[in-house]
Write an enzyme that holds these catalytic residues in place. Structure first.
Site, PDB file in Angstrom:
ATOM      1  N   ASN A 145       0.798  -1.232   0.000  1.00  0.00           N
ATOM      2  CA  ASN A 145       0.000   0.000   0.000  1.00  0.00           C
ATOM      3  C   ASN A 145       0.826   1.275   0.000  1.00  0.00           C
ATOM      4  OD1 ASN A 145      -2.527   1.613   0.543  1.00  0.00           O
ATOM      5  ND2 ASN A 145      -1.449   2.012   2.476  1.00  0.00           N
ATOM      6  N   HIS A 146       1.992   1.236   0.655  1.00  0.00           N
ATOM      7  CA  HIS A 146       2.713   2.489   0.866  1.00  0.00           C
ATOM      8  C   HIS A 146       4.213   2.278   1.012  1.00  0.00           C
ATOM      9  CE1 HIS A 146       1.305   0.909   4.837  1.00  0.00           C
ATOM     10  NE2 HIS A 146       2.594   1.022   5.103  1.00  0.00           N
ATOM     11  N   GLU A 193      -8.796   4.072   0.844  1.00  0.00           N
ATOM     12  CA  GLU A 193      -7.871   3.497  -0.140  1.00  0.00           C
ATOM     13  C   GLU A 193      -6.848   4.495  -0.661  1.00  0.00           C
ATOM     14  OE1 GLU A 193     -10.431   1.681  -3.094  1.00  0.00           O
ATOM     15  OE2 GLU A 193     -11.232   0.264  -1.614  1.00  0.00           O
ATOM     16  N   ARG A 224       1.779 -13.023   3.576  1.00  0.00           N
ATOM     17  CA  ARG A 224       0.837 -12.278   4.396  1.00  0.00           C
ATOM     18  C   ARG A 224       0.898 -10.846   3.868  1.00  0.00           C
ATOM     19  NH1 ARG A 224       0.874  -7.405   7.533  1.00  0.00           N
ATOM     20  NH2 ARG A 224      -0.627  -7.586   9.208  1.00  0.00           N
ATOM     21  N   ASP A 251      -0.035  -6.932   4.075  1.00  0.00           N
ATOM     22  CA  ASP A 251      -0.342  -5.860   5.018  1.00  0.00           C
ATOM     23  C   ASP A 251      -1.398  -4.906   4.450  1.00  0.00           C
ATOM     24  OD1 ASP A 251       0.667  -4.576   7.495  1.00  0.00           O
ATOM     25  OD2 ASP A 251       1.162  -2.932   6.134  1.00  0.00           O
ATOM     26  N   LYS A 255      -7.042  -3.460   3.195  1.00  0.00           N
ATOM     27  CA  LYS A 255      -8.248  -2.641   2.987  1.00  0.00           C
ATOM     28  C   LYS A 255      -7.914  -1.255   2.454  1.00  0.00           C
ATOM     29  CE  LYS A 255      -8.701  -0.656   7.621  1.00  0.00           C
ATOM     30  NZ  LYS A 255      -8.977  -0.997   9.029  1.00  0.00           N
ATOM     31  N   GLU A 288      -4.450  -8.925   5.448  1.00  0.00           N
ATOM     32  CA  GLU A 288      -4.857  -8.263   6.680  1.00  0.00           C
ATOM     33  C   GLU A 288      -5.930  -7.219   6.347  1.00  0.00           C
ATOM     34  OE1 GLU A 288      -3.107  -5.183  10.038  1.00  0.00           O
ATOM     35  OE2 GLU A 288      -2.671  -4.970   7.920  1.00  0.00           O
TER      36      GLU A 288
END
Ligand SMILES: *[C@@H]1O[C@H](CO)[C@@H](O)[C@H](O)[C@H]1NC(C)=O
Ligand SMILES: *[C@@H]1O[C@H](CO)[C@@H](O)[C@H](O)[C@H]1NC(C)=O
Ligand SMILES: *[C@@H]1O[C@H](CO)[C@@H](O)[C@H](O)[C@H]1NC(C)=O
Ligand SMILES: *[C@@H]1O[C@H](CO)[C@@H](O)[C@H](O)[C@H]1NC(C)=O
Ligand SMILES: *[C@@H]1O[C@H](CO)[C@@H](O)[C@H](O)[C@H]1NC(C)=O
Ligand SMILES: *[C@@H]1O[C@H](CO)[C@@H](O)[C@H](O)[C@H]1NC(C)=O
Ligand SMILES: *[C@@H]1O[C@H](CO)[C@@H](O)[C@H](O)[C@H]1NC(C)=O
Ligand SMILES: *[C@@H]1O[C@H](CO)[C@@H](O)[C@H](O)[C@H]1NC(C)=O
Ligand SMILES: *[C@@H]1O[C@H](CO)[C@@H](O)[C@H](O)[C@H]1NC(C)=O
Ligand SMILES: *[C@@H]1O[C@H](CO)[C@@H](O)[C@H](O)[C@H]1NC(C)=O
Length: 546
Positions: free
Chosen positions: A138-139, A188, A230, A232, A235, A256
């Site tokens: 995500n980041h 998001e 896994r 991270d 969502k 997650e």
């Protein structure tokens, strides 16, 4: 040109070697924080969690301690993110946890070299164990706001156009059950972190960045023979990004999605093979933390997940169940009652899906919220004669024995044969778990009619190593000593040559079902503040940057 290059890279992906969900279903996972698990030379340096600095754990250290993990019966490990993180100190300390990516194309040298990571993978596979690696998509992290994109990051991240416009996510953005009043677009596309340590939110609407990640993950799983991931902060990325990501990973992935609502988490199982079982975790900790807890709420949530998870049909592989992780205060820090801890600890092993145990639980670690819950395991001496080490061994053994005795064990959803709010009889044939939250001074009476056993069948409670005999209708009546859980399997399913309750076991270790071959899942954890235990909101609104 770019598309053609990508396509050839994707075609080279290791589909044939990769581990699938069904390969993972027989596994149990030991989650560890790489920096805190074991050192290369076996030394035990001081490690004050409140300093939030690297303490010295390495991949080579993990290799050295695989006997310890495998000895408890685990056959997979989940390690911290492996890529290069921000160096040096920040307002939140150092990136010892691995969640502050600076460059996903390089490894985190604090944990070792490329050959060390490959060696870990090889050492695991030699033992028939799997490697799950945590990934953050995500980041990227930055030590200043705004991030100095060109000097801090390598391509394709060295430009601000690779990121969403800066705005920080706040509590009002999250869906707020039962009224879904949040703004998922902001969840998001706005940023986690804060002004001191912004987590620059990657523009996963941009096809170039999508291509980068899909290519990257195919290469990572192949280069290091990773069996699962896994993922991270799932969502915080649009749902349909994950389908291609997981296909390119070519291995089992568990995401997650930190929320207590099955209605919110469930849809992600259309895009990813599995999610962490957060919706059940909230009632789990609340249910077992005190004798006032309500176990019915666990059963309610399970019934919701069984009817909503899965991509068209429910399958136990769509979740991975846990009691503790690096984002949440340790359960053992929230109650001193050993029987409550043992009951709660049993849950992930008797629930549907794949059980995860967080390192240090077996040593009765009791650290509070992050960073206190990331204790160095070497400070325990890796003792194996501790009660909770034995408990983990017994729970793993019960699960394996039940699966050996029934080829449909993993695919059979659990049923609640009794549910009084303080006593929960959980059936996953031929395993029957009798869980209660009345505490060490209680002696819960159990009478479960039609538990599904043969008439007068000999059963073993693997927790106390006592024999229980089924009645003529296959029902079970027993008393739980000192409020402990009772975890029953047929004596004939437990191998005489096994590590648990040998004197009561009558099995010869022959399986009626075929053991699956190696496979690989993926999953990812994240550091976020605990909401439910503190009575905050369903959604984790406040994100702690560490
Ligand atoms: C890291 O920085 C924080 C905040 O600036 C400071 O409180 C802390 O003492 C520093 N830690 C080290 C090890 O330098
Ligand atoms: C959260 O962000 C929204 C949108 O920017 C803003 O309207 C609101 O005031 C913020 N709330 C808080 C508590 O900061
Ligand atoms: C949600 O946030 C997006 C991005 O800030 C904004 O464009 C949109 O109007 C918001 N939607 C609602 C319903 O507030
Ligand atoms: C794959 O990963 C390895 C190790 O990180 C790296 O050296 C190599 O350049 C990568 N290859 C591609 C095509 O990204
Ligand atoms: C869900 O089903 C759709 C349609 O059958 C399929 O394309 C997709 O890959 C499935 N997703 C998962 C995670 O199984
Ligand atoms: C326990 O939870 C169940 C289901 O969520 C609920 O129906 C019941 O009222 C609760 N019991 C107590 C004592 O709160
Ligand atoms: C092991 O036990 C099973 C089930 O009772 C039986 O069918 C099998 O013949 C036994 N095998 C050996 C080698 O004794
Ligand atoms: C399960 O069966 C396998 C043989 O397929 C055997 O090696 C193993 O010991 C058995 N495990 C248990 C716990 O019964
Ligand atoms: C186990 O595998 C063998 C060989 O692949 C097969 O013949 C047998 O039917 C399988 N048994 C079960 C119980 O699935
Ligand atoms: C989720 O948590 C919120 C706040 O604690 C609570 O009101 C809600 O009932 C919870 N929902 C479920 C399904 O547990």
């Amino acid at each position: 040109m770019r598309a053609a290059a990508l396509l050839s890279a994707l075609l080279a992906a290791p589909a044939a070697l990769a581990a699938s969900a069904s390969d993972w279903q027989s596994r149990t996972i030991y989650q560890l924080v790489t920096d805190r698990f074991a050192t290369t030379d076996g030394s035990g340096p001081a490690c004050d969690t409140s300093d939030r600095v690297y303490c010295g754990g390495t991949w080579q250290g993990v290799i050295n301690k695989l006997d310890y993990i495998q000895g408890m019966g685990f056959d997979a490990i989940w390690i911290s993110p492996v890529v290069k993180n921000l160096e040096g100190n920040t307002t939140e300390g150092q990136a010892f946890h691995g969640y502050w990516t600076q460059d996903p194309t390089q490894l985190n040298q604090h944990f070792g070299s490329e050959s060390d990571l490959q060696a870990l993978s090889t050492a695991l596979h030699k033992r028939g164990m799997y490697l799950m690696v945590d990934v953050v998509i995500n980041h990227l992290a930055a030590p200043t706001n705004p991030p100095q994109y060109t000097s801090l990051y390598s391509a394709p991240f060295n430009t601000d156009s690779s990121f969403h416009n800066e705005c920080f996510i706040n509590a009002t953005d999250y869906p707020n059950p039962p009224v879904y009043a949040g703004n998922q677009t902001r969840v998001e596309q706005c940023w986690l972190g804060d002004n001191n340590l912004p987590l620059a939110d990657i523009n996963t609407e941009n096809q170039d960045l999508v291509n980068f990640w899909y290519n990257w993950v195919a290469n990572m799983t192949k280069t290091y023979s990773i069996d699962g991931l896994r993922i991270d902060t799932v969502k915080h990325v649009r749902q349909d990004f994950w389908t291609g990501f997981s296909q390119n990973a070519g291995v089992w992935c568990v995401g997650e999605v930190l929320a207590n609502e099955t209605q919110y988490v469930g849809p992600y199982t259309k895009f990813l093979p599995a999610v962490l079982d957060y919706p059940t975790w909230f009632p789990l900790i609340n249910g077992f933390m005190t004798p006032q807890g309500n176990l019915s709420a666990i059963a309610d949530t399970v019934q919701q997940t069984q009817s909503t998870y899965g991509n068209g049909s429910y399958n136990g592989n769509v979740l991975a169940s846990f009691l503790e992780n690096h984002d949440q205060p340790r359960f053992g820090g929230q109650t001193q009652d050993q029987s409550l801890i043992m009951n709660a600890m049993a849950w992930p092993f008797v629930q549907d899906g794949i059980p995860i145990m967080y390192y240090g639980q077996e040593q009765a670690y009791s650290g509070g919220a992050d960073p206190a819950n990331r204790e160095a395991l070497w400070l325990s001496g890796y003792e194996t004669d501790k009660p909770l080490v034995k408990h983990a061994m017994a729970l793993n053994a019960a699960r394996k024995a039940a699966a050996n005795a029934s080829s449909s064990f993993y695919s059979t959803p659990i049923k609640f044969l009794q549910n009084t709010g303080t006593q929960l009889a959980v059936s996953k044939p031929p395993l029957l778990a009798l869980l209660s939250n009345q505490g060490s001074s209680s002696s819960p009476q159990w009478s479960v009619a039609s538990a599904g056993y043969k008439a007068n069948e000999d059963l073993v409670d693997v927790v106390s190593c006592t024999k229980v005999t089924a009645d003529s209708n296959g029902g079970v009546s027993t008393t739980a000593q000192s409020g402990k859980p009772v975890v029953l399997v047929p004596a004939s399913a437990l191998p005489k040559s096994g590590s648990v309750c040998q004197s009561l076991a009558t099995g010869n270790g022959t399986s009626t079902t075929n053991q699956s071959s190696a496979a690989a899942p993926r999953a990812g954890l994240h550091w976020t503040s605990l909401a439910a235990a503190l009575g905050v909101a369903a959604f984790i609104a406040k994100v702690v940057v560490a």
